[in-house]
Write a protein that holds these residues in place. Structure first.
Motif, PDB file in Angstrom:
ATOM      1  N   PRO A 127      52.579  38.694  28.337  1.00  0.00           N
ATOM      2  CA  PRO A 127      52.627  38.284  29.747  1.00  0.00           C
ATOM      3  C   PRO A 127      52.210  39.446  30.623  1.00  0.00           C
ATOM      4  O   PRO A 127      52.423  40.613  30.285  1.00  0.00           O
ATOM      5  CB  PRO A 127      54.105  37.952  29.959  1.00  0.00           C
ATOM      6  CG  PRO A 127      54.827  38.827  28.973  1.00  0.00           C
ATOM      7  CD  PRO A 127      53.925  38.928  27.779  1.00  0.00           C
ATOM      8  N   LEU A 128      51.590  39.181  31.742  1.00  0.00           N
ATOM      9  CA  LEU A 128      51.208  40.236  32.677  1.00  0.00           C
ATOM     10  C   LEU A 128      52.451  40.847  33.316  1.00  0.00           C
ATOM     11  O   LEU A 128      53.443  40.142  33.554  1.00  0.00           O
ATOM     12  CB  LEU A 128      50.294  39.676  33.764  1.00  0.00           C
ATOM     13  CG  LEU A 128      48.898  39.241  33.311  1.00  0.00           C
ATOM     14  CD1 LEU A 128      48.200  38.486  34.437  1.00  0.00           C
ATOM     15  CD2 LEU A 128      48.086  40.458  32.901  1.00  0.00           C
ATOM     16  N   VAL A 184      53.122  37.797  37.294  1.00  0.00           N
ATOM     17  CA  VAL A 184      52.003  37.191  38.017  1.00  0.00           C
ATOM     18  C   VAL A 184      51.737  35.780  37.508  1.00  0.00           C
ATOM     19  O   VAL A 184      51.732  35.532  36.308  1.00  0.00           O
ATOM     20  CB  VAL A 184      50.733  38.055  37.853  1.00  0.00           C
ATOM     21  CG1 VAL A 184      49.515  37.342  38.409  1.00  0.00           C
ATOM     22  CG2 VAL A 184      50.927  39.388  38.568  1.00  0.00           C
ATOM     23  N   LYS A 185      51.523  34.836  38.450  1.00  0.00           N
ATOM     24  CA  LYS A 185      51.136  33.473  38.093  1.00  0.00           C
ATOM     25  C   LYS A 185      49.694  33.247  38.542  1.00  0.00           C
ATOM     26  O   LYS A 185      49.299  33.669  39.632  1.00  0.00           O
ATOM     27  CB  LYS A 185      52.053  32.451  38.779  1.00  0.00           C
ATOM     28  CG  LYS A 185      53.537  32.707  38.559  1.00  0.00           C
ATOM     29  CD  LYS A 185      53.926  32.653  37.086  1.00  0.00           C
ATOM     30  CE  LYS A 185      55.433  32.898  36.924  1.00  0.00           C
ATOM     31  NZ  LYS A 185      55.838  32.944  35.496  1.00  0.00           N
ATOM     32  N   LEU A 186      48.926  32.600  37.709  1.00  0.00           N
ATOM     33  CA  LEU A 186      47.504  32.440  37.992  1.00  0.00           C
ATOM     34  C   LEU A 186      47.120  30.966  38.042  1.00  0.00           C
ATOM     35  O   LEU A 186      47.829  30.103  37.515  1.00  0.00           O
ATOM     36  CB  LEU A 186      46.675  33.141  36.909  1.00  0.00           C
ATOM     37  CG  LEU A 186      46.956  34.635  36.676  1.00  0.00           C
ATOM     38  CD1 LEU A 186      46.218  35.121  35.446  1.00  0.00           C
ATOM     39  CD2 LEU A 186      46.571  35.455  37.902  1.00  0.00           C
ATOM     40  N   SER A 227      41.481  28.724  37.530  1.00  0.00           N
ATOM     41  CA  SER A 227      40.154  29.290  37.803  1.00  0.00           C
ATOM     42  C   SER A 227      40.127  30.818  37.682  1.00  0.00           C
ATOM     43  O   SER A 227      39.092  31.441  37.902  1.00  0.00           O
ATOM     44  CB  SER A 227      39.690  28.892  39.207  1.00  0.00           C
ATOM     45  OG  SER A 227      40.585  29.387  40.193  1.00  0.00           O
ATOM     46  N   ALA A 228      41.260  31.419  37.362  1.00  0.00           N
ATOM     47  CA  ALA A 228      41.338  32.879  37.259  1.00  0.00           C
ATOM     48  C   ALA A 228      40.446  33.384  36.126  1.00  0.00           C
ATOM     49  O   ALA A 228      40.300  32.741  35.091  1.00  0.00           O
ATOM     50  CB  ALA A 228      42.776  33.320  37.034  1.00  0.00           C
ATOM     51  N   VAL A 229      39.850  34.564  36.351  1.00  0.00           N
ATOM     52  CA  VAL A 229      38.945  35.175  35.377  1.00  0.00           C
ATOM     53  C   VAL A 229      39.391  36.616  35.115  1.00  0.00           C
ATOM     54  O   VAL A 229      39.673  37.361  36.064  1.00  0.00           O
ATOM     55  CB  VAL A 229      37.486  35.166  35.876  1.00  0.00           C
ATOM     56  CG1 VAL A 229      36.583  35.878  34.881  1.00  0.00           C
ATOM     57  CG2 VAL A 229      37.013  33.744  36.115  1.00  0.00           C
ATOM     58  N   THR A 267      45.192  33.262  28.348  1.00  0.00           N
ATOM     59  CA  THR A 267      45.602  32.197  27.429  1.00  0.00           C
ATOM     60  C   THR A 267      46.533  31.177  28.080  1.00  0.00           C
ATOM     61  O   THR A 267      46.595  30.024  27.642  1.00  0.00           O
ATOM     62  CB  THR A 267      46.290  32.798  26.194  1.00  0.00           C
ATOM     63  OG1 THR A 267      47.374  33.654  26.615  1.00  0.00           O
ATOM     64  CG2 THR A 267      45.302  33.620  25.378  1.00  0.00           C
ATOM     65  N   ASP A 268      47.272  31.594  29.100  1.00  0.00           N
ATOM     66  CA  ASP A 268      48.161  30.672  29.801  1.00  0.00           C
ATOM     67  C   ASP A 268      48.226  31.114  31.262  1.00  0.00           C
ATOM     68  O   ASP A 268      48.979  32.025  31.615  1.00  0.00           O
ATOM     69  CB  ASP A 268      49.555  30.673  29.172  1.00  0.00           C
ATOM     70  CG  ASP A 268      50.449  29.569  29.733  1.00  0.00           C
ATOM     71  OD1 ASP A 268      50.259  29.182  30.905  1.00  0.00           O
ATOM     72  OD2 ASP A 268      51.328  29.081  29.004  1.00  0.00           O
ATOM     73  N   ALA A 269      47.431  30.483  32.130  1.00  0.00           N
ATOM     74  CA  ALA A 269      47.325  30.914  33.528  1.00  0.00           C
ATOM     75  C   ALA A 269      48.647  30.753  34.269  1.00  0.00           C
ATOM     76  O   ALA A 269      49.076  31.659  34.999  1.00  0.00           O
ATOM     77  CB  ALA A 269      46.217  30.129  34.230  1.00  0.00           C
ATOM     78  N   LYS A 270      49.311  29.632  34.080  1.00  0.00           N
ATOM     79  CA  LYS A 270      50.548  29.360  34.823  1.00  0.00           C
ATOM     80  C   LYS A 270      51.648  30.371  34.502  1.00  0.00           C
ATOM     81  O   LYS A 270      52.441  30.734  35.375  1.00  0.00           O
ATOM     82  CB  LYS A 270      51.028  27.944  34.535  1.00  0.00           C
ATOM     83  CG  LYS A 270      50.104  26.868  35.095  1.00  0.00           C
ATOM     84  CD  LYS A 270      50.660  25.488  34.829  1.00  0.00           C
ATOM     85  CE  LYS A 270      49.736  24.412  35.415  1.00  0.00           C
ATOM     86  NZ  LYS A 270      50.240  23.040  35.157  1.00  0.00           N
ATOM     87  N   GLU A 271      51.696  30.813  33.239  1.00  0.00           N
ATOM     88  CA  GLU A 271      52.732  31.776  32.848  1.00  0.00           C
ATOM     89  C   GLU A 271      52.223  33.208  32.925  1.00  0.00           C
ATOM     90  O   GLU A 271      52.971  34.159  32.669  1.00  0.00           O
ATOM     91  CB  GLU A 271      53.212  31.478  31.419  1.00  0.00           C
ATOM     92  CG  GLU A 271      53.900  30.134  31.271  1.00  0.00           C
ATOM     93  CD  GLU A 271      55.151  30.050  32.124  1.00  0.00           C
ATOM     94  OE1 GLU A 271      55.842  31.079  32.285  1.00  0.00           O
ATOM     95  OE2 GLU A 271      55.443  28.947  32.627  1.00  0.00           O
TER      96      GLU A 271
END
Length: 291
Positions: free
Chosen positions: A216-217, A221-223, A226-228, A242-246
């Protein structure tokens, strides 16, 4: 004749390799190896590798082979040496191992190798002839020792002096064999080039490190979808969300170095310092938000 030549001639051809010497050699080798595997102080050292790798056993086999008078004698005595030493190593470990007698399930592979020592030692006896055929016979051992020596040297560079003895032992054997078995500088040069070629191929094909870490970041941070994510130094490795929401990313590091990871999510940009490093023979990856 130099003192060094006298020593190598004695070691590889000047010993009367009787059956009782083969048996004692096998028992002593097994006991010493088992001690290295059992005593915690030897864990993750070059001495421990004697019980899980091959470089020491290459030397033992060549000593037996070159001190026999006939190819068949070489095959029989080398085979018996391994037939005694290898299961004895496991037997000595049984009282100290959590697996107990189940430890012998690992002997299956060594038993196959033991069977292969018979034809290998029959052919290996011809090292004594010191011909181009001898060099051809020795070449697989040079390749094997170069491979393991490179691996140990890599560990030494990453975490000095980890496995320094193992690296010196492998490369030292190559030098020893080329000196002991060949008087012609051409044969020695070709043998050395085999080792150099192996190391060159490994340097080109094997990455400095091969870590694949999912995490996890930092700072929760929640993404958005469309995050790159990208790494400033592309040679460092790769990164993927691998998991933008988490806020989970996967980082594949190919070398020990530092770089900057940038995550762009709409009009927001997150920057992180990413560092891959080695400590105590293990690889680690740190990700820290930039202030």
């Amino acid at each position: 004749m130099s003192k060094v030549r006298k020593i190598t001639d004695k070691l590889f051809g000047g010993i009367e390799m009787s059956w009782w010497k083969v048996i004692v050699f096998a028992v002593v080798s097994a006991v010493v190896t088992a001690v290295f595997l059992i005593v915690p102080a030897f864990m993750n050292t070059s001495f421990y590798e004697m019980g899980v790798s091959y470089e020491a056993w290459v030397l033992f086999a060549i000593i037996i082979m070159t001190n026999c008078k006939k190819p068949l004698e070489s095959a029989l005595k080398t085979f018996v040496f391994f037939l005694i030493s290898q299961p004895l190593i496991y037997l000595i470990q049984v009282p100290f191992a959590e697996l107990g007698w189940q430890l012998f399930m690992y002997y299956r592979f060594w038993f196959i190798l033991t069977l292969l020592t018979f034809p290998a030692a029959f052919v290996g006896w011809y090292l004594k002839k010191r011909t181009w055929l001898s060099l051809l016979i020795l070449s697989p051992m040079i390749i094997l020792l170069s491979w393991f020596g490179f691996g140990y040297a890599k560990m030494t560079v990453e975490s000095f002096p980890s496995h320094l003895i193992g690296a010196l032992f492998c490369f030292g054997q190559i030098v020893l064999y080329l000196y002991a078995f060949f008087d012609d500088w051409k044969k020695r040069l070709v043998g050395a080039l085999v080792a150099v070629a192996v190391i060159a191929v490994l340097l080109i094909t094997i990455p400095q490190v091969n870590m694949d870490v999912g995490m996890p970041l930092p700072d929760d941070v929640k993404l958005s979808d469309s995050a790159v994510a990208e790494l400033e130094d592309s040679s460092f490795g790769e990164v993927q969300i691998t998991d933008a929401k988490e806020g989970y990313v996967n980082i594949k590091a190919k070398k020990y170095a530092s770089t900057v990871m940038t995550i762009t999510d709409g009009d927001k940009t997150y920057r992180y310092d990413v560092t891959a490093y080695s400590r105590d023979g293990h690889s680690y990856l740190d990700v820290t938000p930039q202030e």
